[in-house]
Design an enzyme around this catalytic site. Structure first.
Site, short mmCIF file in Angstrom:
data_model
loop_
_atom_site.label_atom_id
_atom_site.label_comp_id
_atom_site.label_asym_id
_atom_site.label_seq_id
_atom_site.Cartn_x
_atom_site.Cartn_y
_atom_site.Cartn_z
N LYS A 1 0.85 -1.21 0.00
CA LYS A 1 0.00 0.00 0.00
C LYS A 1 0.88 1.25 0.00
O LYS A 1 0.64 2.19 -0.76
CB LYS A 1 -0.94 -0.02 1.22
CG LYS A 1 -2.03 -1.08 1.10
CD LYS A 1 -2.80 -1.30 2.39
CE LYS A 1 -3.77 -2.49 2.22
NZ LYS A 1 -4.51 -2.84 3.44
N ASP B 1 -10.55 3.27 4.19
CA ASP B 1 -11.00 1.87 4.08
C ASP B 1 -12.52 1.79 3.95
O ASP B 1 -13.06 0.78 3.51
CB ASP B 1 -10.63 1.12 5.38
CG ASP B 1 -9.46 0.18 5.20
OD1 ASP B 1 -9.26 -0.33 4.09
OD2 ASP B 1 -8.77 -0.07 6.21
N GLN C 1 -4.23 -1.42 9.68
CA GLN C 1 -4.26 -2.77 9.09
C GLN C 1 -4.89 -3.76 10.07
O GLN C 1 -4.53 -3.80 11.24
CB GLN C 1 -2.83 -3.19 8.72
CG GLN C 1 -2.74 -4.50 7.95
CD GLN C 1 -3.36 -4.44 6.55
OE1 GLN C 1 -3.45 -3.38 5.93
NE2 GLN C 1 -3.80 -5.59 6.06
N1 GUN Z 1 -6.70 -6.65 6.36
C1 GUN Z 1 -7.04 -7.39 5.28
N2 GUN Z 1 -7.66 -6.63 4.36
C2 GUN Z 1 -7.72 -5.37 4.87
C3 GUN Z 1 -8.22 -4.14 4.37
O1 GUN Z 1 -8.77 -4.04 3.29
N3 GUN Z 1 -8.07 -3.07 5.20
C4 GUN Z 1 -7.50 -3.16 6.41
N4 GUN Z 1 -7.43 -2.05 7.15
N5 GUN Z 1 -7.02 -4.29 6.90
C5 GUN Z 1 -7.12 -5.39 6.13
#
Ligand code: GUN
Length: 301
Positions: free
Chosen positions: A54, A121, A98
């Site tokens: 990311k 998100d 995350q």
């Molecule tokens: N863990 C797995 N997928 C995601 C996501 O799309 N966002 C976040 N914040 N954590 C994750």
């Protein structure tokens, strides 16, 4: 005739090219550089690699990328303090914590502490509520990616019978809500199927658009698909290793039988996967514009 393959890598690249131009314009005309801060608690290897990807994607597009890495034993109070600080920062437009978090930290409390206008998100209840009432700001990234794949592959959503297999808060429920909205990229008739659905095939066989986020391989096979339908496979299942020693991935759809029946289909890997980070980048650009008053709900492009 075998189905047309919807190439998620190509579509993601096209969107990133447009975002790069938008980011350049924001810099030139408003002196603002969209910034994303990722927050990782602990050292879960999958989470480390997602967060790294990311941050790298942000930098590749000319965005600012911040990262806070906290030890697994960090207290919830400390994490909430960090989020409060990021909520106030003028340089951080998007905040991503995350998941999963260590078990002693409440995911609910943490997600609810993020400023909804920085919640790229789209997991904050305020943003879920906005989605429900048709005032979408930050659609969750995977559903947003699915919608883009449908639009950019020329699949007609308006008036289509859509069946979603899976009712998670992250994929199934939000994509269903998005496609049912009264707007030009919605107007579908949507059914959500799940583990208690009595006759799954009876539903899937009616779908013009079939979105499968069931969480297990081969949940959908060719005989369950309406001829000519567009099939979007959201699943990522590791099934052993390839000859080169990499993890072998399959989706939730049995690709070989499905491609004989479907009109269009997304592969795994290379379908929905590349779209998710791309939509995170798009949400971060949107967050930066929101902070300047350059974007308001309803002006959706
Ligand atoms: N863990 C797995 N997928 C995601 C996501 O799309 N966002 C976040 N914040 N954590 C994750």
């Amino acid at each position: 005739m075998a189905a047309e393959i919807i190439n998620g890598n190509e579509i993601a690249e096209e969107i990133r090219r447009n975002l790069r131009e938008e980011i350049d314009q924001l810099k030139t005309h408003y002196g603002i550089v969209p910034g994303l801060c990722t927050v990782l608690v602990g050292d879960n290897p999958a989470s480390v690699s997602y967060v790294t990807a990311k941050n790298r994607a942000c930098e590749e597009l000319g965005m600012r990328s911040f990262h806070r890495h906290l030890p697994a034993e960090t207290s919830e109070e400390h994490l909430l303090g960090l989020i409060a600080e990021l909520n106030q920062s003028g340089e951080v437009h998007g905040i991503l914590v995350q998941l999963p978090l260590p078990p002693h930290i409440s995911e609910k409390r943490v997600l609810e502490a993020i400023d909804p206008n920085k919640d790229v998100d789209g997991f904050h209840p305020v943003n879920m509520g906005r989605l429900l009432i048709g005032e979408e700001i930050f659609p969750p990234c995977t559903p947003a990616g699915i919608r883009e794949l449908l639009l950019r592959s020329g699949t007609r959503i308006d008036g289509a019978d859509v069946v979603v297999v899976g009712r998670s808060n992250i994929v199934g429920k939000p994509i269903a809500l998005m496609l049912v909205q009264k707007r030009s990229d919605g107007n579908a008739t949507v059914t959500i199927c799940h583990t208690k659905t009595r006759d799954l095939a009876a539903h899937t066989q009616r779908a013009d658009i079939l979105i499968v986020a069931a969480g297990h391989p081969r949940a959908v096979t060719g005989s369950m698909i309406k001829p000519g339908a567009t099939v979007v496979d959201v699943g990522v299942n590791r099934v052993g290793t390839t000859e080169s020693g990499k993890a072998k991935l399959v989706g939730d759809v049995d690709f070989e039988s499905a491609r004989q029946i479907a009109g269009k289909i997304t592969p795994v890997p290379g379908g929905v996967g590349p779209m998710t980070i791309t939509m995170l980048l798009a949400n971060t650009v949107k967050a930066a514009k929101l902070s300047l008053g350059l974007w308001t709900p309803g002006c959706n492009k």
